[in-house]
Design an enzyme around this catalytic site. Sequence first.
Site, PDB file in Angstrom:
ATOM      1  N   GLY A 103      -4.930  -2.425   5.185  1.00  0.00           N
ATOM      2  CA  GLY A 103      -4.132  -3.549   4.693  1.00  0.00           C
ATOM      3  C   GLY A 103      -4.803  -4.896   4.927  1.00  0.00           C
ATOM      4  O   GLY A 103      -4.920  -5.730   4.026  1.00  0.00           O
ATOM      5  N   ARG A 104      -5.295  -5.109   6.145  1.00  0.00           N
ATOM      6  CA  ARG A 104      -5.893  -6.418   6.474  1.00  0.00           C
ATOM      7  C   ARG A 104      -7.289  -6.582   5.885  1.00  0.00           C
ATOM      8  O   ARG A 104      -7.906  -7.633   6.053  1.00  0.00           O
ATOM      9  CB  ARG A 104      -5.898  -6.608   7.987  1.00  0.00           C
ATOM     10  CG  ARG A 104      -6.592  -5.508   8.763  1.00  0.00           C
ATOM     11  CD  ARG A 104      -6.228  -5.580  10.243  1.00  0.00           C
ATOM     12  NE  ARG A 104      -6.725  -4.461  11.031  1.00  0.00           N
ATOM     13  CZ  ARG A 104      -6.132  -3.277  11.134  1.00  0.00           C
ATOM     14  NH1 ARG A 104      -5.042  -3.031  10.455  1.00  0.00           N
ATOM     15  NH2 ARG A 104      -6.634  -2.336  11.922  1.00  0.00           N
ATOM     16  N   GLU A 144      10.555  -4.699   4.517  1.00  0.00           N
ATOM     17  CA  GLU A 144      10.653  -6.083   4.042  1.00  0.00           C
ATOM     18  C   GLU A 144      10.348  -6.165   2.550  1.00  0.00           C
ATOM     19  O   GLU A 144      11.072  -6.785   1.777  1.00  0.00           O
ATOM     20  CB  GLU A 144       9.650  -6.981   4.791  1.00  0.00           C
ATOM     21  CG  GLU A 144       9.959  -7.201   6.256  1.00  0.00           C
ATOM     22  CD  GLU A 144       9.301  -6.183   7.162  1.00  0.00           C
ATOM     23  OE1 GLU A 144       9.024  -5.045   6.704  1.00  0.00           O
ATOM     24  OE2 GLU A 144       9.071  -6.508   8.343  1.00  0.00           O
ATOM     25  N   GLU A 163      -5.085  -7.473  14.876  1.00  0.00           N
ATOM     26  CA  GLU A 163      -4.605  -6.137  14.532  1.00  0.00           C
ATOM     27  C   GLU A 163      -5.769  -5.143  14.636  1.00  0.00           C
ATOM     28  O   GLU A 163      -5.565  -3.981  14.973  1.00  0.00           O
ATOM     29  CB  GLU A 163      -4.027  -6.153  13.110  1.00  0.00           C
ATOM     30  CG  GLU A 163      -3.084  -4.997  12.836  1.00  0.00           C
ATOM     31  CD  GLU A 163      -2.349  -5.145  11.514  1.00  0.00           C
ATOM     32  OE1 GLU A 163      -1.713  -6.188  11.299  1.00  0.00           O
ATOM     33  OE2 GLU A 163      -2.416  -4.223  10.717  1.00  0.00           O
ATOM     34  N   LYS A 209       0.842  -1.198   0.000  1.00  0.00           N
ATOM     35  CA  LYS A 209       0.000   0.000   0.000  1.00  0.00           C
ATOM     36  C   LYS A 209       0.879   1.251   0.000  1.00  0.00           C
ATOM     37  O   LYS A 209       0.689   2.167  -0.783  1.00  0.00           O
ATOM     38  CB  LYS A 209      -0.908  -0.053   1.238  1.00  0.00           C
ATOM     39  CG  LYS A 209      -1.867   1.085   1.363  1.00  0.00           C
ATOM     40  CD  LYS A 209      -2.818   0.819   2.523  1.00  0.00           C
ATOM     41  CE  LYS A 209      -3.626   2.052   2.853  1.00  0.00           C
ATOM     42  NZ  LYS A 209      -4.557   1.835   3.967  1.00  0.00           N
ATOM     43  N   HIS A 255      -5.341 -34.238  16.967  1.00  0.00           N
ATOM     44  CA  HIS A 255      -4.275 -35.115  17.451  1.00  0.00           C
ATOM     45  C   HIS A 255      -3.192 -34.340  18.171  1.00  0.00           C
ATOM     46  O   HIS A 255      -2.093 -34.855  18.378  1.00  0.00           O
ATOM     47  CB  HIS A 255      -3.704 -35.913  16.276  1.00  0.00           C
ATOM     48  CG  HIS A 255      -4.743 -36.776  15.644  1.00  0.00           C
ATOM     49  ND1 HIS A 255      -4.938 -38.097  15.999  1.00  0.00           N
ATOM     50  CD2 HIS A 255      -5.717 -36.478  14.741  1.00  0.00           C
ATOM     51  CE1 HIS A 255      -5.960 -38.580  15.310  1.00  0.00           C
ATOM     52  NE2 HIS A 255      -6.449 -37.615  14.545  1.00  0.00           N
ATOM     53  N   LYS A 283       7.755  -0.929  12.302  1.00  0.00           N
ATOM     54  CA  LYS A 283       8.315  -0.489  11.022  1.00  0.00           C
ATOM     55  C   LYS A 283       9.467   0.490  11.228  1.00  0.00           C
ATOM     56  O   LYS A 283      10.350   0.584  10.389  1.00  0.00           O
ATOM     57  CB  LYS A 283       7.228   0.160  10.150  1.00  0.00           C
ATOM     58  CG  LYS A 283       6.212  -0.844   9.621  1.00  0.00           C
ATOM     59  CD  LYS A 283       5.308  -0.215   8.565  1.00  0.00           C
ATOM     60  CE  LYS A 283       4.316  -1.217   8.018  1.00  0.00           C
ATOM     61  NZ  LYS A 283       3.519  -0.732   6.904  1.00  0.00           N
TER      62      LYS A 283
HETATM   63  C1  G6Q Z   1      -2.587  -4.094   7.848  1.00  0.00           C
HETATM   64  C2  G6Q Z   1      -1.355  -3.518   8.344  1.00  0.00           C
HETATM   65  C3  G6Q Z   1      -0.074  -4.178   7.884  1.00  0.00           C
HETATM   66  C4  G6Q Z   1       0.301  -3.840   6.452  1.00  0.00           C
HETATM   67  C5  G6Q Z   1       1.740  -4.272   6.215  1.00  0.00           C
HETATM   68  C6  G6Q Z   1       2.209  -3.990   4.813  1.00  0.00           C
HETATM   69  O1  G6Q Z   1      -3.693  -3.703   8.122  1.00  0.00           O
HETATM   70  O2  G6Q Z   1      -1.340  -2.152   8.133  1.00  0.00           O
HETATM   71  O3  G6Q Z   1      -0.112  -5.564   8.023  1.00  0.00           O
HETATM   72  O4  G6Q Z   1      -0.556  -4.451   5.562  1.00  0.00           O
HETATM   73  O5  G6Q Z   1       2.576  -3.640   7.136  1.00  0.00           O
HETATM   74  O6  G6Q Z   1       2.104  -2.636   4.501  1.00  0.00           O
HETATM   75  P1  G6Q Z   1       2.248  -2.151   3.026  1.00  0.00           P
HETATM   76  O7  G6Q Z   1       1.174  -2.734   2.205  1.00  0.00           O
HETATM   77  O8  G6Q Z   1       2.203  -0.651   3.066  1.00  0.00           O
HETATM   78  O9  G6Q Z   1       3.597  -2.638   2.537  1.00  0.00           O
END
Ligand code: G6Q
Length: 552
Positions: free
Chosen positions: A271-272, A215, A357, A209, A388, A508
Site C-alpha cells: 500500500g505505501r 473507512e 510502517e 487494494k 518559526h 482494522k
Molecule cells: C500500507 C498499508 C495501509 C493500507 C491501508 C488501505 O502499506 O497496508 O496503509 O494502504 O490500510 O488499505 P486498502 O488499500 O486495502 O484499503
Amino acid sequence: MNVTEPLTKRPAWNALETHYHEVKGLHLRALFADDPKRGERLSAEAAGIYLDYSKNRVTGETIKLLLQLAEQSGLRGRIDAMFRGDRINISENRAVLHVALRAPEGASIVVDGENVVPQVHAVLAKMSDFADRVRIGTWKGHTGKRIRNVINIGIGGSDLGPVMAYEALKHYSERALTFRFVSNIDGTDFAEATHDLDPAETLFIVSSKTFTTLETMTNAHTARAWLLAGLGGDAKSVAKHFVAVSTNAAEVTKFGIDTANMFGFWDWVGGRYSMDSAIGLSTMLAIGPESFRAMLAGFHEVDEHFRTAPFERNLPVLMGLLAVWYGNFFGAQTVAVLPYEQYLKRFPAYLQQLTMESNGKHVTLDGDTVTYDTGAIYWGEPGTNGQHSFYQLIHQGTRLIPCDFIAFARTLNPLGEHHDMLLANVFAQGEALAFGKTLEQVRADGSPDWLVPHRTFEGNRPSNTILLPQLTPAALGKLVALYEHSVFTQGAIWHIDSFDQWGVELGKVLATRIIPELSGKQEPQAKHDSSTNALIRRYRKLKQVSPSDGNS
Ligand code: G6Q
C-alpha cells in the site's frame, strides 16, 4: 560472511561501537576546519539529485565502517533479491516489486513464472485512456455533463501517496478539474469534501487494494447514496460516476462497479509503495498521462542507481546508513524532514507512513526480538514555517534530531526575491545547526554576561541537504524512490521485514468489535477492561444528549 549473523555480532557493528566513542566528541566545526574540501568530498550526485552529507557527525572512517556494515548485512544480496522478484516480504509470503511499476516497456521481471512488466503497461494504457477521456470531457456523467470534480476515496497507502502527489504536482495539474481526497471514517471528511459539489459533475475513485477496508467502504457507500440522492435515485448512474482501483475484482463487482471501470494492481505492491500504480489514477487525471510517465521515469532512474551504483556513491544507501548511525549509535529517536518547497507540504506525512510502517518492527526476519532500535520517528513541516516554531528545539534543545533539508534550485512560481530568500534560509539553517554560535561569538556581539548562555548555540547538529534543479513529475518520482530505498537499506541492516504491517492490520479488526456495542439499542455486556467499558457507557449516554444541553 553469514548474513543471518545477528546485527550486534557483525564485525563492522562492533567496530562502529568502538568508533562511536572515539568520534562522538568531535565537533563539526573542527571536522570542517581540518578538511577544507569536506563540503565537496562528502557529497554525492546521481539522477540529478545532489546529496550533501558533509554536515553529519562522521569521519572518513565512519563512512568506511558503515559501508562495511552494509556489506556484512548482505545489502547487495537483498537488493538483488527484491529486483529479482523473490518473496522478500516473508511474513506475507510476497514479492516486493514496486520497482516493476516503473520498469520501462520491454523490461522483464518474472513473478511465479510470468513477466509482470507487460501487465503493468497494460494497466497504464487503460489508465491513460480513461484519464484522457475525463480530461478532454468525452467521458460524461450520467446526465451528460462533463466531469469537473474528482474525489479519491481511500486511506493509508491508498490516500497518502495520491494526496501528496497531487499537492506536489499541482503546478502541472489540470486546473479545470477540482480534486478532493476523502480518507477518514469521520463523516466530516466526506461532508466537507462534497458540500459544494454537483453530483452530476463528480467522479469517485474508490481506491483500495483489498476493497474491504472499513473507512473506504463506508465512505464509498456514503458517496453512492450522495450521488443517487443528487441524481434522482437512478442506480445506473453509478457506472458513470464510480471507478475502482483494487486487486480484488470480486469485491469491486459486489459494490456495483463494473470491472471494465476497474484499474488493477497486484499483491506484490505494498500500500505505501503504490502511488505509482493504478492507486495514482487521481494523479494521472490531474497531471495527464505524459507527466505521469515522466514521474515513473524519475522513479526508475533512482531504482537503477540504487541497483547498480557502488555503495559509497549510492544515495539511498548513504542516507539509510546515516539513519542507522544516528538511530543506533547516537540514540536519536527522530528524523525531521524539512522540504523548502510549499508544494511538498504533504511530503513529511507521506514519508511518515513509508518509513514508520515499513521499519517500525520489533522482530527480525527470523522472528527474534531485536536487541537494538529500529525505525525512527519521521516528522516535519515545510520551511520556512517550521523555523518559526519547532526549530527552537532542534537548535537549542537537549535532543539530537538529524534533519533532511530538501530544496529546489528553480522555483515554479518566480516572484521577486522570494526564491533566493527561501534558499538562503535553508542553507542558513544547515549552517547554524552544524556550527552553532559559541560563547565567545555571543559575547563579541555585546550580549550581557547573564544573557550569553541563552544566546549560545552549541551546534554539532547534523543534517543532509538534498538539492534538485526543479520540482517536476520526474523529480518527485526520484525523491520518493530515494526514500523508499533508504528505508530498504535500513531494513536490510536491521534484518527486519520492511514490507508487512501487522500493527495496521490489528487496527482494522479491533474497531469492528466495538461498533455494534456503540450503535446497538441494548446496553452491551461489559466485556472489555474497566476503562473501555466505562468509555462505551459514557459515550452511549452522551450521544443521547441534545446539542442545547451539550457542553454547558
Ligand atoms: C500500507 C498499508 C495501509 C493500507 C491501508 C488501505 O502499506 O497496508 O496503509 O494502504 O490500510 O488499505 P486498502 O488499500 O486495502 O484499503
